[in-house]
Structure formats: structure tokens, C-alpha cells
Design a protein around this motif. Structure first.
Motif, PDB file in Angstrom:
ATOM      1  N   TYR B 110      14.070   2.006  15.576  1.00 19.75           N
ATOM      2  CA  TYR B 110      14.604   1.218  14.477  1.00 19.75           C
ATOM      3  C   TYR B 110      13.669   1.160  13.276  1.00 19.75           C
ATOM      4  O   TYR B 110      14.090   0.908  12.164  1.00 19.75           O
ATOM      5  CB  TYR B 110      14.906  -0.204  14.945  1.00 19.75           C
ATOM      6  CG  TYR B 110      16.104  -0.255  15.845  1.00 19.75           C
ATOM      7  CD1 TYR B 110      17.371  -0.049  15.325  1.00 19.75           C
ATOM      8  CD2 TYR B 110      15.969  -0.460  17.210  1.00 19.75           C
ATOM      9  CE1 TYR B 110      18.482  -0.065  16.143  1.00 19.75           C
ATOM     10  CE2 TYR B 110      17.073  -0.478  18.034  1.00 19.75           C
ATOM     11  CZ  TYR B 110      18.330  -0.281  17.490  1.00 19.75           C
ATOM     12  OH  TYR B 110      19.428  -0.290  18.309  1.00 19.75           O
ATOM     13  N   THR B 141      29.092   4.827  10.978  1.00 19.16           N
ATOM     14  CA  THR B 141      29.787   3.560  11.201  1.00 19.16           C
ATOM     15  C   THR B 141      28.823   2.379  11.157  1.00 19.16           C
ATOM     16  O   THR B 141      29.219   1.248  11.323  1.00 19.16           O
ATOM     17  CB  THR B 141      30.487   3.566  12.570  1.00 19.16           C
ATOM     18  OG1 THR B 141      29.476   3.681  13.581  1.00 19.16           O
ATOM     19  CG2 THR B 141      31.445   4.720  12.682  1.00 19.16           C
ATOM     20  N   ASN B 142      27.576   2.676  10.966  1.00 20.04           N
ATOM     21  CA  ASN B 142      26.553   1.642  11.061  1.00 20.04           C
ATOM     22  C   ASN B 142      25.505   1.858   9.972  1.00 20.04           C
ATOM     23  O   ASN B 142      24.309   1.781  10.211  1.00 20.04           O
ATOM     24  CB  ASN B 142      25.907   1.759  12.453  1.00 20.04           C
ATOM     25  CG  ASN B 142      25.297   0.476  12.907  1.00 20.04           C
ATOM     26  OD1 ASN B 142      25.119  -0.443  12.115  1.00 20.04           O
ATOM     27  ND2 ASN B 142      24.974   0.406  14.174  1.00 20.04           N
ATOM     28  N   GLU B 144      24.374   0.352   7.318  1.00 17.43           N
ATOM     29  CA  GLU B 144      23.420  -0.637   6.846  1.00 17.43           C
ATOM     30  C   GLU B 144      22.143  -0.617   7.687  1.00 17.43           C
ATOM     31  O   GLU B 144      21.039  -0.534   7.164  1.00 17.43           O
ATOM     32  CB  GLU B 144      24.072  -2.022   6.887  1.00 17.43           C
ATOM     33  CG  GLU B 144      23.512  -2.952   5.845  1.00 17.43           C
ATOM     34  CD  GLU B 144      24.348  -4.216   5.711  1.00 17.43           C
ATOM     35  OE1 GLU B 144      25.435  -4.287   6.320  1.00 17.43           O
ATOM     36  OE2 GLU B 144      23.910  -5.118   4.992  1.00 17.43           O
ATOM     37  N   ARG B 145      22.323  -0.660   9.001  1.00 16.58           N
ATOM     38  CA  ARG B 145      21.141  -0.671   9.870  1.00 16.58           C
ATOM     39  C   ARG B 145      20.439   0.680   9.852  1.00 16.58           C
ATOM     40  O   ARG B 145      19.219   0.755   9.842  1.00 16.58           O
ATOM     41  CB  ARG B 145      21.552  -1.046  11.287  1.00 16.58           C
ATOM     42  CG  ARG B 145      20.440  -0.925  12.240  1.00 16.58           C
ATOM     43  CD  ARG B 145      20.538  -1.644  13.563  1.00 16.58           C
ATOM     44  NE  ARG B 145      21.337  -2.839  13.705  1.00 16.58           N
ATOM     45  CZ  ARG B 145      21.097  -3.986  13.102  1.00 16.58           C
ATOM     46  NH1 ARG B 145      20.084  -4.077  12.261  1.00 16.58           N
ATOM     47  NH2 ARG B 145      21.870  -5.011  13.305  1.00 16.58           N
ATOM     48  N   ASP B 379      35.562  -5.157  24.819  1.00 19.01           N
ATOM     49  CA  ASP B 379      34.252  -5.791  24.705  1.00 19.01           C
ATOM     50  C   ASP B 379      34.360  -7.270  25.048  1.00 19.01           C
ATOM     51  O   ASP B 379      33.547  -7.819  25.787  1.00 19.01           O
ATOM     52  CB  ASP B 379      33.717  -5.624  23.279  1.00 19.01           C
ATOM     53  CG  ASP B 379      32.396  -6.338  23.100  1.00 19.01           C
ATOM     54  OD1 ASP B 379      31.436  -5.930  23.776  1.00 19.01           O
ATOM     55  OD2 ASP B 379      32.328  -7.290  22.303  1.00 19.01           O
ATOM     56  N   ARG B 476      26.675  -3.719  28.225  1.00 21.21           N
ATOM     57  CA  ARG B 476      27.371  -4.963  28.590  1.00 21.21           C
ATOM     58  C   ARG B 476      26.846  -5.474  29.922  1.00 21.21           C
ATOM     59  O   ARG B 476      26.684  -6.677  30.120  1.00 21.21           O
ATOM     60  CB  ARG B 476      28.884  -4.733  28.668  1.00 21.21           C
ATOM     61  CG  ARG B 476      29.624  -4.906  27.370  1.00 21.21           C
ATOM     62  CD  ARG B 476      29.403  -3.765  26.450  1.00 21.21           C
ATOM     63  NE  ARG B 476      29.972  -3.948  25.127  1.00 21.21           N
ATOM     64  CZ  ARG B 476      29.888  -3.038  24.180  1.00 21.21           C
ATOM     65  NH1 ARG B 476      29.274  -1.895  24.410  1.00 21.21           N
ATOM     66  NH2 ARG B 476      30.388  -3.255  22.993  1.00 21.21           N
ATOM     67  N   PHE B 479      23.664  -7.101  29.276  1.00 26.14           N
ATOM     68  CA  PHE B 479      23.898  -8.405  28.651  1.00 26.14           C
ATOM     69  C   PHE B 479      24.214  -9.453  29.718  1.00 26.14           C
ATOM     70  O   PHE B 479      23.636 -10.539  29.743  1.00 26.14           O
ATOM     71  CB  PHE B 479      25.059  -8.265  27.662  1.00 26.14           C
ATOM     72  CG  PHE B 479      25.533  -9.545  27.050  1.00 26.14           C
ATOM     73  CD1 PHE B 479      24.801 -10.167  26.052  1.00 26.14           C
ATOM     74  CD2 PHE B 479      26.714 -10.124  27.469  1.00 26.14           C
ATOM     75  CE1 PHE B 479      25.249 -11.345  25.479  1.00 26.14           C
ATOM     76  CE2 PHE B 479      27.174 -11.306  26.900  1.00 26.14           C
ATOM     77  CZ  PHE B 479      26.432 -11.918  25.901  1.00 26.14           C
ATOM     78  N   GLU B 581      11.641 -10.836  25.652  1.00 26.02           N
ATOM     79  CA  GLU B 581      13.048 -11.157  25.426  1.00 26.02           C
ATOM     80  C   GLU B 581      13.865  -9.899  25.160  1.00 26.02           C
ATOM     81  O   GLU B 581      13.370  -8.925  24.611  1.00 26.02           O
ATOM     82  CB  GLU B 581      13.157 -12.094  24.223  1.00 26.02           C
ATOM     83  CG  GLU B 581      12.629 -13.486  24.497  1.00 26.02           C
ATOM     84  CD  GLU B 581      13.659 -14.375  25.158  1.00 26.02           C
ATOM     85  OE1 GLU B 581      14.840 -13.984  25.192  1.00 26.02           O
ATOM     86  OE2 GLU B 581      13.280 -15.453  25.636  1.00 26.02           O
ATOM     87  N   LEU B 582      15.115 -10.003  25.542  1.00 24.67           N
ATOM     88  CA  LEU B 582      16.030  -8.885  25.331  1.00 24.67           C
ATOM     89  C   LEU B 582      16.398  -8.766  23.847  1.00 24.67           C
ATOM     90  O   LEU B 582      16.766  -9.751  23.218  1.00 24.67           O
ATOM     91  CB  LEU B 582      17.292  -9.141  26.149  1.00 24.67           C
ATOM     92  CG  LEU B 582      18.469  -8.196  25.950  1.00 24.67           C
ATOM     93  CD1 LEU B 582      18.219  -6.896  26.672  1.00 24.67           C
ATOM     94  CD2 LEU B 582      19.749  -8.837  26.456  1.00 24.67           C
ATOM     95  N   ILE B 583      16.257  -7.579  23.295  1.00 22.10           N
ATOM     96  CA  ILE B 583      16.898  -7.273  22.013  1.00 22.10           C
ATOM     97  C   ILE B 583      17.504  -5.889  22.179  1.00 22.10           C
ATOM     98  O   ILE B 583      16.782  -4.931  22.425  1.00 22.10           O
ATOM     99  CB  ILE B 583      15.923  -7.175  20.818  1.00 22.10           C
ATOM    100  CG1 ILE B 583      15.023  -8.390  20.738  1.00 22.10           C
ATOM    101  CG2 ILE B 583      16.708  -7.013  19.521  1.00 22.10           C
ATOM    102  CD1 ILE B 583      14.120  -8.362  19.518  1.00 22.10           C
ATOM    103  N   MET B 584      18.777  -5.796  22.078  1.00 20.41           N
ATOM    104  CA  MET B 584      19.408  -4.501  22.334  1.00 20.41           C
ATOM    105  C   MET B 584      20.695  -4.399  21.536  1.00 20.41           C
ATOM    106  O   MET B 584      21.461  -5.352  21.447  1.00 20.41           O
ATOM    107  CB  MET B 584      19.722  -4.409  23.825  1.00 20.41           C
ATOM    108  CG  MET B 584      20.457  -3.180  24.253  1.00 20.41           C
ATOM    109  SD  MET B 584      20.977  -3.339  25.966  1.00 20.41           S
ATOM    110  CE  MET B 584      21.906  -4.844  25.912  1.00 20.41           C
ATOM    111  N   GLU B 585      20.895  -3.246  20.943  1.00 19.44           N
ATOM    112  CA  GLU B 585      22.134  -3.051  20.206  1.00 19.44           C
ATOM    113  C   GLU B 585      23.259  -2.769  21.199  1.00 19.44           C
ATOM    114  O   GLU B 585      23.060  -2.059  22.182  1.00 19.44           O
ATOM    115  CB  GLU B 585      21.980  -1.893  19.227  1.00 19.44           C
ATOM    116  CG  GLU B 585      22.925  -1.983  18.068  1.00 19.44           C
ATOM    117  CD  GLU B 585      22.675  -0.908  17.021  1.00 19.44           C
ATOM    118  OE1 GLU B 585      23.581  -0.685  16.224  1.00 19.44           O
ATOM    119  OE2 GLU B 585      21.602  -0.292  17.011  1.00 19.44           O
ATOM    120  N   MET B 586      24.433  -3.342  20.941  1.00 25.11           N
ATOM    121  CA  MET B 586      25.585  -3.068  21.806  1.00 25.11           C
ATOM    122  C   MET B 586      26.587  -2.286  20.980  1.00 25.11           C
ATOM    123  O   MET B 586      27.276  -2.853  20.141  1.00 25.11           O
ATOM    124  CB  MET B 586      26.218  -4.371  22.277  1.00 25.11           C
ATOM    125  CG  MET B 586      25.216  -5.343  22.869  1.00 25.11           C
ATOM    126  SD  MET B 586      25.637  -5.880  24.506  1.00 25.11           S
ATOM    127  CE  MET B 586      26.910  -7.033  24.186  1.00 25.11           C
TER     128      MET B 586
END
Ligand SMILES: Nc1nc2c(ncn2[C@@H]2O[C@H](COP(=O)(O)OP(=O)(O)OP(=O)(O)O)[C@@H](O)[C@H]2O)c(=O)[nH]1
Ligand SMILES: [Mg+2]
Lengths: 99, 748
Positions: B110, B141-142, B144-145, B379, B476, B479, B581-586
């Protein structure tokens, strides 16, 4: 503990009214704005890189049960974020918020 | 700016030196010898064939870098719809338009700040001397990131192409991009790509040639026309008549100069002012800093951001340390001014810039009322507080039921075939013929055992795991399981390698690198190595499942997963540190791509066949030889205190458990061969309780050889050994407990 952090934040930022809350307090589907992140240097950087900076619109999609992580939409993509970290993200409290 | 540009040019020229010098010399020589222009063109062509262009594929996770890589090189990197599949850089080659391309697939990241293992791998590689050009793969489709990372890459001032991938999905949503404008903004080639269809993939290489060899970054979108790419500009190096023109151009040797993007990449007046100051200081000390491959501006920004790795560079002598001091002062000033931390300031500015670009270039034709798509509905259900867990359970059970039903059916057919073939062979050559024993019972028995007992389970298994991977379900599951995984010292992401471990522990253990810290990686590896892989599942399904029923299979799996939880808890206690901590893109769900799935299932099954079948056939023969010369007995007798006394197993299985370390499915296959050659069925060889204990031991007793090696590679040999010993101990403990408990119960 979250509350005390919250208060500290209010004092630090000099907000008169406590119109803020943690992201974790948001309802499912609620859309709000980030005010700040109350975390350590590295976590803050990580979140900033992902677009979680003051002013960003953030939407809480859902959360896992038993104090599990949150699913949020930020900058057009969906993120899963641990509850501990999410509780450090301070967001604007809209009218519906009864803080 | 000017100074910087020059320095940059110098750097590029240094990087290009050997190549360019060869050019120049040859060119001069040819001019001197006054060869005809025709011949000169041919020479040029020959030259071109010798050139290598090094391309790095960089971008966010899950944007399609590996799909592009596979399309270009024909290799088979793992593809799937979840972030973090590629964990190590991978190289591939191809020849195209007369050039030799060296393509590097990198882990998705990232940002260029060093946070996780993959980020360090990618950043170090991108700035290394080897890279001639970066292809920044962007998920349309993404945007911005994705553009955030693009902005960071731009600071490295390495020639770059922006590949906007997954355009098919964007267009399906009735959104398009203004490529002409994008190219104008970035002053670099921006191309639409649909990697899964191979559209636009090779154009990236044409563009690379243009940029690296001819140093022509110019727009290809016809002014005023449609957003159509002008192909003609690319193949002029193929047309003979233009060779001379190129040769002449070369004589003036232009070096690629990175475009001036100061109007695009700007972090606001206050920040820019201070960056400029720092750049000046860094430039003054160029003697020292030029040895690193970073542009001054990049160094200035990173020192301002307090980047841990970059600070190491500055911690050199008084002069460079002085810059740290000044940067600290500036940082404080800025933070006081904005009331925010420096990373937040800079990130906000970047996102602001991106926002402006998107406003200008995204052409949205979607109607106002947007219906909830099917992907969103799925989802919603799969992350639901109750429904989500029900589905997770169903998915896990489904994996096994599907595998069992398909495998059992096909396995039965193969077995029948073998039986039917055996009868005439015994009839013709005699049952006690040594050659029949060796070649038919041993080799062919092994072959059919492997096909009917293992392969028929392995293929449906891989297939279903690939579908799971490519649909986007795995994040998922992570998550949903995050909370549980925290109890055993890791976060939800660990569930991803664990689910992949159902297929094979080896890539799954390597995949544990997606964990952010060393501690979490180690715990994840230990847990993943305990997951019953396809081979183990085959043994369980083929023995207990077939003869005792699926209920007992469930029982064994419950024991296995309890062990995983138990070990996790212990490791969590023993290893210092806390879970992060979890940080993950879904990412959105996607209809799995049929091509991708079949190809990957095929690749993995093929690997299995080529690796396992020869071993099984050879061992089948060896086993027969050992039987003939009565060699099994001594080994089995040595092992008998453990196998017979402690676990209550038949004495013959001792040696199979040793073979099982090589590949777990061997335990069952060899057992089947033995049974055939003794003229027995497995039911006559083993009692139900023996089957259960045997399967349990096979499940737990040690990671297979390949897994042990990969664990050692990912961590160290000591840790691999520790895990192995621990698993042996657990298997013996539980296996023994079941046997002795059972005996006690029976004798009551
Ligand atoms: N529809 C569509 N899907 C695509 C396209 N390109 C890639 N995909 C899908 O996107 C997913 C991710 O592709 P990968 O190539 O594995 O992504 P990556 O960038 O290598 O990801 P990491 O290795 O995890 O960083 C896969 O499910 C692909 O099938 C495309 O052009 N169109
Ligand atoms: Mg990849």
C-alpha cells in the motif's frame, strides 16, 4: 478507557462540545467523517496511508459479533479493521448520536 | 529543481551506462566504416536483439499483477481474489519485438513506508539498480486507493508506466476513464488493461521499449480524437526504413528525463518549502548520498516523515545527522501548524491531489439509482453475525463432502478396474511369480493406489479450494474469525493460510508471510503445519471415511482442530509480544474466472502427479522387495514398542509411518499395496479402532518433509525441528490416550 481517551482528545483538540465518538460506537450503515486518530506513530501512519485521515468520509458497513472487527468503507474500498484499532479512530457524531 | 533534474539524469545515465556505451561505441565505429545505410539498419536490428529490459510489476495487493506476469511469462504464480498471495519476488523472462524482457512480480503493497515484510521486499527491489522500468498496476475499480501508491512511486523518479487494470469490471459498471487526460497529468504512459483476457498486456512492453530504449515518453492519445491508443508509434522500430532515423536519434543520445510533476505531486506550500530546504541540504552533501539510489526529494520527504529505514542512512556523520535535526525541527513546526502528525498531513495532501485527478478523469455514466449488486448481497450474508458463521461452517464441511463424494465415486471405479485387470494377470502369469509381485502388485499396485486412493481426492479438493480463493471468500472468513484468532495470539488473516493449508501445507506456510510481525508469522506457521492437508484428508477419507463413515471423520477433524487451538494458546503464552490488529482490504466478490481455476487446479494436480507418482511407484517396488526378503520385519520390530505397545496398531504399519514423513498419503497407499500383496482387504488388516488411531497419528505426527523444509526456510531450522518434535509428542499422546482409553473401556 475509550471514554477517557475520548475526553483527552476533546481537551487536546480544544473542542467545546463533545460531538465526537469512536468509530466502534457507530451504527451499522452509518456514514460519518473522521476527526482524528488517537493511536501510536506506526498505527497512525498505516491508517493515514490507507486514507483514514481527518476529513475523510467513512462508512461502517458491519461488525463481527463478540467484539470482533469492523467492516468499513473508506476511499472507495472496503477494509476489515480490528476493533482495538477502530476504537482509536475518532469520528464526527451526527444528530442521531446520543452521546 | 534544475539541480535535482541533473542529478537524476546522472543517476539514470549511470544505470544505463554499459548499455549506452556499447551503443555509442558501435555507432561510432559503424559511422567510421561508412557501411551502407541498409546494412546499418540490419546492425541496429541485431543490436536490439541483445538488449534486456528489466521490468518490475508494482502496485497494491490484488490488482492483477500476477495475472499480467503469468500472461507475459507463461509461468504460474498463484492467482486469487484476496490480498497477499505473492509473498516473494518472482522472476520470469520473455522475448518480444526483438528484446529480452526480464519481468519481476512483486508482493502487493500500500505504500513505500516500511511496515510489513512484503513492503520491505518490494521497496528494496524497486529502488535497486536492476530495475529499468516500473509497471505500476492499478485497479481501475479502486482508483483512489491505488493512486496513493502511484504517488509514492512517482517520487522514486524511475521510468514508469501506469497500467490501469480490470477495465472490464469498470466498464460493466458504466464508468470509463479519460486516458488522454490521465496521460497529460502524469506525463507518463497510461494504458487500459484487462489482464484476465490478455488485453493490453503486451502493449505495456511496447511502451517499455519506447520509454527505456528510445526515451520518448509522449502521449499516445490522439488530440481531439477518441481515447484510442495510437499503435503506429510503437512498431516503427520494426520497419526497416525507420531504422536509420532511429540510428540518427541515437547519435544524439537522449537520456530519459523523468517528467517534472511538481504541479501534481505537491504537499502544500508549507510542506513543500521545507522539503525544498532539505533537498538543498541533501544536495550539498551529494558525495555521500549519491551512493544510495534515492532521489534527493524522496530522501527529504522520508526524513521529514521520520521513516525508520531512511533515518539509518542519515545516521552517518555529523553533517548528515545535522539534517536529521533540521528535519525534526521542520516536522515539529509543521505538526504544530496543522495540529496533525506529519504522516497524516502528507497523506491528506496526496489524497486531496488524487481526489482532484479523479474528478477530472473519471467519466461516470451510472444512473442515479444504484441497485445493490449481487456481490454486495453475498458480502452482506457472508459477514452476517449469525449467517456468516453458518456459511463458514457449511463451506468447511462442504469442502470435505464434495471431495469425499467425488473422490469416493471415482476411487471405486479405479479400484474395480484394478481388480478386473488383476484377475486375468494372475491367471496368465501365476500369483506367486516374482515379476508379477514386483511389477504388478508393487509398481502397478502403487500406480493404481495413487490414482484411485489419492489423485481422485486431490483433484476435486484443489478445484474447490481454487474456487474459494478466486471468489473472494477468504477475507470474509478472516473477518469472521478475527476474534477467535486473537485468543491464540494472531489475528484473522492467519485463517487464510490455514484454509489454503487444507490444500497443501507447503505454499500455505510460505503464505504466512502475510502476517505483519515475526511472532505472528511463527505462530501462524506452527498452526498451519497442523492443518490436515489434501494428502492427509485422503488418508482419513479413504480409510476411516470409507470403512467407518463420515461421523468418525468428523470426530478426527474435531480432535485435530482442538489441537490447533490448544497449541495456539500455548504458543501465545510462550512467545513474547502481543498480537497486532487486523487491517485488511476486503475486495468485492467476483465470479471465479474459469480459466484461472482450471489452470491452477491443473498445475497443482500436475505437480502432485509428477512428484508423488514416481515416488509411490518406486516405493511400491521397494516394498515388494522388502517383503520378499523379509526386510520389513526388523524395522517394524524396532518401532513396535511405539506402534504396537503404545498405539495398539498392527506391527506392519511401522515402516509406513516412516515413509509417511516423505509424503503423508504414502501411509495409506503402501498399506493398500501390502494388503493386495497379502491377498487381504484393509478391513482384515486393521480393526476400526486401529484405523482411527492410525489416521489420527498420520494427521498429527509430523509435518511432511517438504513442509519442514519450507518452515526452516521461512524461520530457521531450530524452529522447524521444535515444531516437528512437538507434533510427534502430541500425536503419540493423543493416539496412545485413545487406544488405552478404548482398551480400558472394553475390559471393563
Ligand atoms: N475481471 C477481471 N479480473 C481480474 C483482472 N485482472 C485480475 N483480475 C482478478 O483479480 C484477482 C487478483 O489478481 P492477482 O494477479 O492474483 O493479483 P496480484 O496483484 O498479484 O495480488 P497480490 O499478489 O496479492 O499482491 C484475481 O482474482 C484475478 O482473477 C481483470 O483485468 N479483470
Ligand atoms: Mg500476485
Amino acid at each position: 478507557m475509550i471514554r477517557s481517551m475520548n475526553e483527552k482528545f476533546v481537551q487536546k483538540k480544544g473542542f467545546g462540545t463533545p460531538l465526537i465518538k469512536c468509530l466502534t460506537k457507530c451504527k451499522k450503515g452509518e456514514k460519518t467523517k473522521v476527526i482524528g486518530v488517537n493511536a501510536g506513530f506506526r498505527a497512525k501512519k498505516r491508517l493515514a496511508n490507507l486514507g483514514i485521515v481527518p476529513g475523510t468520509t467513512i462508512k461502517k458497513k458491519t461488525e463481527a459479533p463478540f467484539h470482533g472487527p469492523l467492516e468499513i468503507i473508506v476511499k472507495g474500498s472496503t477494509l476489515a479493521i480490528g476493533r482495538g484499532l477502530a476504537s482509536k479512530i475518532i469520528v464526527e457524531c451526527s444528530e442521531i448520536c446520543n452521546f | 529543481m534544475n539541480k535535482k533534474g541533473k542529478r537524476k539524469r546522472k543517476k539514470r545515465s549511470k544505470r544505463m551506462l554499459p548499455l549506452e556505451r556499447v551503443y555509442q561505441k558501435r555507432h561510432e565505429r559503424k559511422l567510421r566504416s561508412k557501411v551502407s545505410s541498409e546494412k546499418r539498419a540490419i546492425y541496429e536490428k541485431e543490436d536490439a536483439y541483445k538488449e534486456t529490459i528489466n521490468i518490475a510489476l508494482a502496485g497494491n495487493p490484488n490488482v492483477g499483477k500476477s495475472v499480467i506476469f503469468n500472461q507475459l511469462t507463461g509461468l504460474s504464480q498463484t492467482i486469487g481474489n484476496w490480498p497477499g498471495k505473492t509473498v516473494e519476488k518472482m522472476e520470469g523472462y520473455l522475448n518480444f519485438l526483438g528484446y529480452h524482457f526480464n519481468i519481476i512480480d512483486l508482493p502487493g503493497i500500500y505504500s513505500l513506508s516500511t511496515y510489513s515484510l512484503e513492503e520491505i521486499v518490494s521497496r528494496e527491489y524497486i529502488i535497486s539498480e536492476e530495475v529499468d522500468i516500473i509497471i505500476n498496476v492499478i485497479d481501475a475499480t479502486n482508483l483512489e486507493r491505488n493512486l496513493f501508491f502511484t504517488f509514492q512511486l512517482l517520487e522514486l523518479e524511475v521510468p514508469m508506466i501506469l497500467a490501469i487494470n480490470q477495465m472490464d469490471i469498470l466498464r460493466k459498471r458504466k464508468i470509463d476513464l479519460d486516458f488522454k487526460k490521465l496521460e497529460k497529468i502524469f506525463k507518463l504512459p497510461v494504458l487500459p488493461v484487462v489482464a484476465v483476457h490478455g488485453t493490453g498486456v503486451h502493449q505495456l512492453l511496447e511502451e517499455a521499449i519506447e520509454l527505456v530504449i528510445y526515451h520518448h515518453p509522449h502521449s499516445h492519445y490522439i488530440e481531439g480524437g477518441k481515447n484510442k491508443h495510437e499503435h503506429l508509434s510503437h512498431d516503427y522500430h520494426l520497419r526497416e526504413e525507420s531504422k536509420i532515423k532511429i540510428a540518427e536519434e541515437r547519435s544524439t543520445l537522449k537520456f530519459f528525463q523523468f517528467p517534472d510533476l511538481s504541479s501534481v505531486i505537491s504537499y502544500g506550500k508549507e510542506v513543500e518549502l521545507r522539503i525544498k530546504d532539505l533537498v538543498k541540504l541533501i544536495d550539498e552533501y551529494r558525495d555521500y548520498f549519491s551512493q544510495f539510489n534515492y532521489p534527493s526529494r524522496f530522501l527529504a520527504i522520508k526524513i521529514l516523515e521520520n521513516d525508520e529505514e531512511i533515518i539509518k542512512i542519515f545516521n552517518f556523520d555529523d553533517k548528515s545527522k545535522h539534517i536529521i535535526k533540521i528535519a525534526e525541527k521542520y516536522r515539529k513546526e509543521l505538526e504544530d501548524l496543522h495540529g496533525e502528525d506529519i504522516n497524516t498531513i502528507i497523506s491528506s495532501e496526496i489524497y486531496n491531489n488524487i481526489h482532484n485527478i479523479i474528478e477530472k478523469t473519471v467519466l461516470d455514466y451510472t444512473p442515479e439509482t444504484i441497485k445493490e449488486t449481487l456481490a454486495e448481497k453475498i458480502d452482506h450474508i457472508t459477514t452476517h453475525s449469525i449467517g456468516g458463521y453458518v456459511i463458514l461452517g457449511l463451506v468447511l464441511v462442504g469442502i470435505y463432502t464434495f471431495t469425499f463424494i467425488v473422490g469416493d465415486f471415482l476411487g471405486g471405479l479405479v479400484e474395480e478396474l484394478f481388480m478386473n485387470l488383476t484377475i486375468p494377470i494372475y491367471a496368465t502369469y501365476g500369483e506367486d511369480n516374482v515379476w508379477v509381485k514386483l511389477l504388478w502388485d508393487g509398481a502397478m499396485g502403487g500406480f493404481f493406489g495413487a490414482i484411485g486412493g489419492v489423485l481422485v481426492y486431490v483433484i476435486p479438493f484443489f478445484l474447490i479450494i481454487e474456487i474459494l480463493q478466486d471468489s473472494g471468500y477468504l477475507p470474509r472468513a478472516a473477518f469472521l474469525m478475527d476474534r477467535v484468532m486473537h485468543a491464540i495470539g494472531v489475528h484473522g488473516k492467519t485463517i487464510i493460510p490455514m484454509i489454503l493449508g487444507f490444500g497443501c501445507n507447503v505454499p500455505a506456510c510460505a503464505g504466512c508471510r502475510i502476517m505483519e510481525t515475526e511472532r505472528e508469522k511463527k505462530i501462524s506457521i506452527a498452526l498451519t503445519s497442523l492443518v490436515p492437508c489434501a494428502a492427509v484428508t485422503t488418508v482419513v477419507l479413504g480409510l476411516v471415511g470409507r470403512y467407518l463413515g463420515l461421523g468418525w471423520v468428523l470426530f478426527l477433524f474435531i480432535i485435530n482442530f482442538s489441537v490447533i487451538l490448544f497449541i495456539g494458546r500455548i504458543l501465545n503464552k510462550v512467545m513474547p509480544g502481543e498480537s497486532t490488529e487486523l487491517i485488511m482490504e476486503m475486495h468485492d466478490y467476483r465470479l471465479p474466472n474459469l480459466n484461472v481455476i482450471t489452470k491452477q487446479t491443473y498445475m497443482r494436480s500436475k505437480e502432485f502427479i509428477f512428484k508423488a507418482l514416481p515416488i509411490i511407484i518406486v516405493l511400491g517396488i521397494v516394498l515388494e522387495i522388502m517383503l520378499i526378503f523379509n526386510l520389513l520385519e526388523p524395522i517394524n520390530i524396532v518401532l513396535s514398542p511405539v506402534t504396537v505397545f503404545w498405539l495398539g496398531l498392527p506391527i506392519v504399519v511401522g515402516v509406513f509411518l516412516i515413509y509417511g514423513i516423505l509424503r503423508k498419503e504414502l501411509t495409506l497407499v503402501l498399506l493398500a499395496i501390502l494388503a493386495t500383496s497379502m491377498g487381504l482387504t484393509i478391513l482384515e488388516l486393521m480393526t476400526p479402532i486401529q484405523m482411527i488411531v492410525f489416521c489420527l497419528v498420520t494427521m498429527l505426527y509430523i509435518p511432511c518433509f517438504a513442509t519442514i523444509i519450507i518452515i526452516a526456510k521461512q524461520t530457521n531450522w531450530k524452529y522447524a525441528l521444535q515444531i516437528s518434535l512437538m507434533e510427534i509428542a502430541i500425536a503419540l499422546l493423543i493416539g496412545g490416550a485413545i487406544f488405552w482409553g478404548y482398551s480400558f473401556f472394553i475390559n471393563l
